[in-house]
Design an enzyme around this catalytic site. Sequence first.
Site, PDB file in Angstrom:
ATOM      1  N   ARG A  93      43.104  24.499  58.730  1.00 22.63           N
ATOM      2  CA  ARG A  93      42.840  23.497  57.691  1.00 22.63           C
ATOM      3  C   ARG A  93      41.526  22.782  57.978  1.00 22.63           C
ATOM      4  NH1 ARG A  93      48.024  20.151  55.718  1.00 22.63           N
ATOM      5  NH2 ARG A  93      46.361  19.176  54.546  1.00 22.63           N
ATOM      6  N   ASP A 153      48.226  11.073  40.594  1.00 24.07           N
ATOM      7  CA  ASP A 153      49.497  10.686  41.226  1.00 24.07           C
ATOM      8  C   ASP A 153      50.137   9.511  40.481  1.00 24.07           C
ATOM      9  OD1 ASP A 153      48.900  12.040  44.269  1.00 24.07           O
ATOM     10  OD2 ASP A 153      47.196  11.392  43.082  1.00 24.07           O
ATOM     11  N   ARG A 156      51.762  10.818  37.472  1.00 29.66           N
ATOM     12  CA  ARG A 156      53.036  11.475  37.827  1.00 29.66           C
ATOM     13  C   ARG A 156      54.114  10.427  38.079  1.00 29.66           C
ATOM     14  NH1 ARG A 156      50.009  15.696  41.893  1.00 29.66           N
ATOM     15  NH2 ARG A 156      49.803  17.417  40.417  1.00 29.66           N
ATOM     16  N   HIS A 180      45.268  10.788  48.218  1.00 29.48           N
ATOM     17  CA  HIS A 180      45.822  11.755  47.273  1.00 29.48           C
ATOM     18  C   HIS A 180      46.422  12.844  48.154  1.00 29.48           C
ATOM     19  CE1 HIS A 180      46.252  14.668  44.085  1.00 29.48           C
ATOM     20  NE2 HIS A 180      45.390  15.501  44.645  1.00 29.48           N
TER      21      HIS A 180
HETATM   22  N1  LIG Z   1      41.904  15.608  43.026  1.00 29.18           N
HETATM   23  C1  LIG Z   1      42.911  16.138  42.352  1.00 29.18           C
HETATM   24  O1  LIG Z   1      43.749  15.412  41.795  1.00 29.18           O
HETATM   25  C2  LIG Z   1      43.020  17.642  42.312  1.00 29.18           C
HETATM   26  C3  LIG Z   1      44.027  18.271  41.574  1.00 29.18           C
HETATM   27  C4  LIG Z   1      44.059  19.666  41.548  1.00 29.18           C
HETATM   28  C5  LIG Z   1      43.122  20.402  42.265  1.00 29.18           C
HETATM   29  N2  LIG Z   1      42.167  19.752  42.988  1.00 29.18           N
HETATM   30  C6  LIG Z   1      41.143  20.460  43.773  1.00 29.18           C
HETATM   31  O2  LIG Z   1      40.118  20.893  42.891  1.00 29.18           O
HETATM   32  C7  LIG Z   1      39.424  21.978  43.512  1.00 29.18           C
HETATM   33  C8  LIG Z   1      39.267  23.129  42.525  1.00 29.18           C
HETATM   34  O3  LIG Z   1      40.528  23.706  42.256  1.00 29.18           O
HETATM   35  P1  LIG Z   1      40.631  25.022  41.343  1.00 29.18           P
HETATM   36  O4  LIG Z   1      42.073  25.328  41.199  1.00 29.18           O
HETATM   37  O5  LIG Z   1      39.767  24.869  40.152  1.00 29.18           O
HETATM   38  O6  LIG Z   1      39.956  26.101  42.319  1.00 29.18           O
HETATM   39  P2  LIG Z   1      39.243  27.463  41.887  1.00 29.18           P
HETATM   40  O7  LIG Z   1      39.170  28.305  43.108  1.00 29.18           O
HETATM   41  O8  LIG Z   1      39.887  27.991  40.649  1.00 29.18           O
HETATM   42  O9  LIG Z   1      37.756  26.971  41.467  1.00 29.18           O
HETATM   43  C9  LIG Z   1      36.826  26.542  42.392  1.00 29.18           C
HETATM   44  C10 LIG Z   1      35.479  27.047  41.920  1.00 29.18           C
HETATM   45  O10 LIG Z   1      34.454  26.487  42.751  1.00 29.18           O
HETATM   46  C11 LIG Z   1      33.417  27.436  42.777  1.00 29.18           C
HETATM   47  N3  LIG Z   1      32.478  27.137  43.859  1.00 29.18           N
HETATM   48  C12 LIG Z   1      32.642  27.305  45.198  1.00 29.18           C
HETATM   49  N4  LIG Z   1      31.539  26.886  45.857  1.00 29.18           N
HETATM   50  C13 LIG Z   1      30.666  26.440  44.924  1.00 29.18           C
HETATM   51  C14 LIG Z   1      29.381  25.857  44.971  1.00 29.18           C
HETATM   52  N5  LIG Z   1      28.749  25.677  46.151  1.00 29.18           N
HETATM   53  N6  LIG Z   1      28.782  25.504  43.812  1.00 29.18           N
HETATM   54  C15 LIG Z   1      29.384  25.712  42.629  1.00 29.18           C
HETATM   55  N7  LIG Z   1      30.633  26.244  42.514  1.00 29.18           N
HETATM   56  C16 LIG Z   1      31.257  26.598  43.645  1.00 29.18           C
HETATM   57  C17 LIG Z   1      34.131  28.765  42.939  1.00 29.18           C
HETATM   58  O11 LIG Z   1      33.310  29.851  42.567  1.00 29.18           O
HETATM   59  C18 LIG Z   1      35.319  28.577  42.006  1.00 29.18           C
HETATM   60  O12 LIG Z   1      35.083  29.085  40.728  1.00 29.18           O
HETATM   61  C19 LIG Z   1      40.238  22.361  44.759  1.00 29.18           C
HETATM   62  O13 LIG Z   1      39.641  21.755  45.890  1.00 29.18           O
HETATM   63  C20 LIG Z   1      41.597  21.726  44.468  1.00 29.18           C
HETATM   64  O14 LIG Z   1      42.317  21.468  45.646  1.00 29.18           O
HETATM   65  C21 LIG Z   1      42.092  18.392  43.018  1.00 29.18           C
END
Ligand SMILES: NC(=O)c1ccc[n+]([C@@H]2O[C@H](COP(=O)([O-])OP(=O)(O)OC[C@H]3O[C@@H](n4cnc5c(N)ncnc54)[C@H](O)[C@@H]3O)[C@@H](O)[C@H]2O)c1
Length: 323
Positions: A93, A153, A156, A180
Amino acid sequence: MNGDNWKPRKVVIVGAGAVGSTFAYTLAQSGLAEEIGLLDANHELAMGQVLDLAHGQAFFPSVQIREAQKADYADAHLIFITAGSKQRPGESRLALLQRNAKIIQDVMDEIVRQNSSAVVVVVSNPVDVLTYVAQKRSGWPRGRVIGSGTVLDSARFRYLLSQYCGVDVHNVHAYILGEHGDSEVAAWSLTNMAGVPIEQYCVLCGKCEDWEASRRKIAEAVRDSAYHIIDYKGATWFAVGLALTRIAGAVLRNENSVLTVSAVLEGEYNLSGVSLGVPCILSQRGVDRILQVKLPPAEQNALARSATVLQEMIVQLQLPGSL
Ligand SMILES: NC(=O)c1ccc[n+]([C@@H]2O[C@H](COP(=O)([O-])OP(=O)(O)OC[C@H]3O[C@@H](n4cnc5c(N)ncnc54)[C@H](O)[C@@H]3O)[C@@H](O)[C@H]2O)c1
């Protein structure tokens, strides 16, 4: 009116994956932005999402949806960072966190290089740690680099209370504070039903035999929400897309809305050197003010424990020159 002064409200979304594209969709539906730019390290993915969305343009309120370039950071009103890497087989992680921190730093460096005047909202996880990294890296005022925090959150929490108590979610006011993630804190002291504090409401309602136990169950269900969705379908994207649209609305419409975004603390709640979800007044400048609520000792202590969890992750990161 002088039309020459008109500037489209432009939102750039970095990361066109599940979260970025769903957010683009909900934002386009909302009519809040005239221009939405999607930028992804995977150009084909960005183009696919852009075309799929743009073909709905006839059904959206007026909006231009296109692939964004880094130069678009310059005059964007808002930049959301949803870019992230997934865990590689056998990867710890911490190693994943380090890779994602590097991505956020690189994106932030480019935003600064473009002399952007935007408010930046970090969404990628672990969102509170990455918000801290982004804000420190930018050197910008802390209100301009924030995280989506516990806005999702809190939604939710409101949903589950609404279901449990049989009250319209719009009459349920409740906040999750802190990380979060697993150490988040249900702020029962701030919870009310249409203005009636939850303590009083529970007496009036009388539905629960043991409302202390019910409260524990609800708070645990909020905390574990994402795990259940991930078990079912691998990731979450719809509700977060809507939460991000709510944040976008608060900034683009200069609403002064109170939302529990993640903000770098400098002594508020007796905490520093950390970013986490606290009630903030959100305007066109980003976080204008952090609301410092006097929490009962149990909630204040839980918030301090949540901050410690995040601070430990920040220390573990050991990013040279970043913190
Ligand atoms: N904060 C919240 O409440 C919350 C909720 C859900 C998900 N998330 C987070 O959001 C993030 C995205 O989730 P997801 O399901 O869309 O993931 P995903 O893998 O579908 O999309 C991530 C995208 O980022 C792109 N990427 C990687 N490095 C990059 C860079 N340097 N520049 C531009 N693009 C880049 C990848 O190509 C990919 O398309 C994850 O970290 C997830 O944990 C946060």
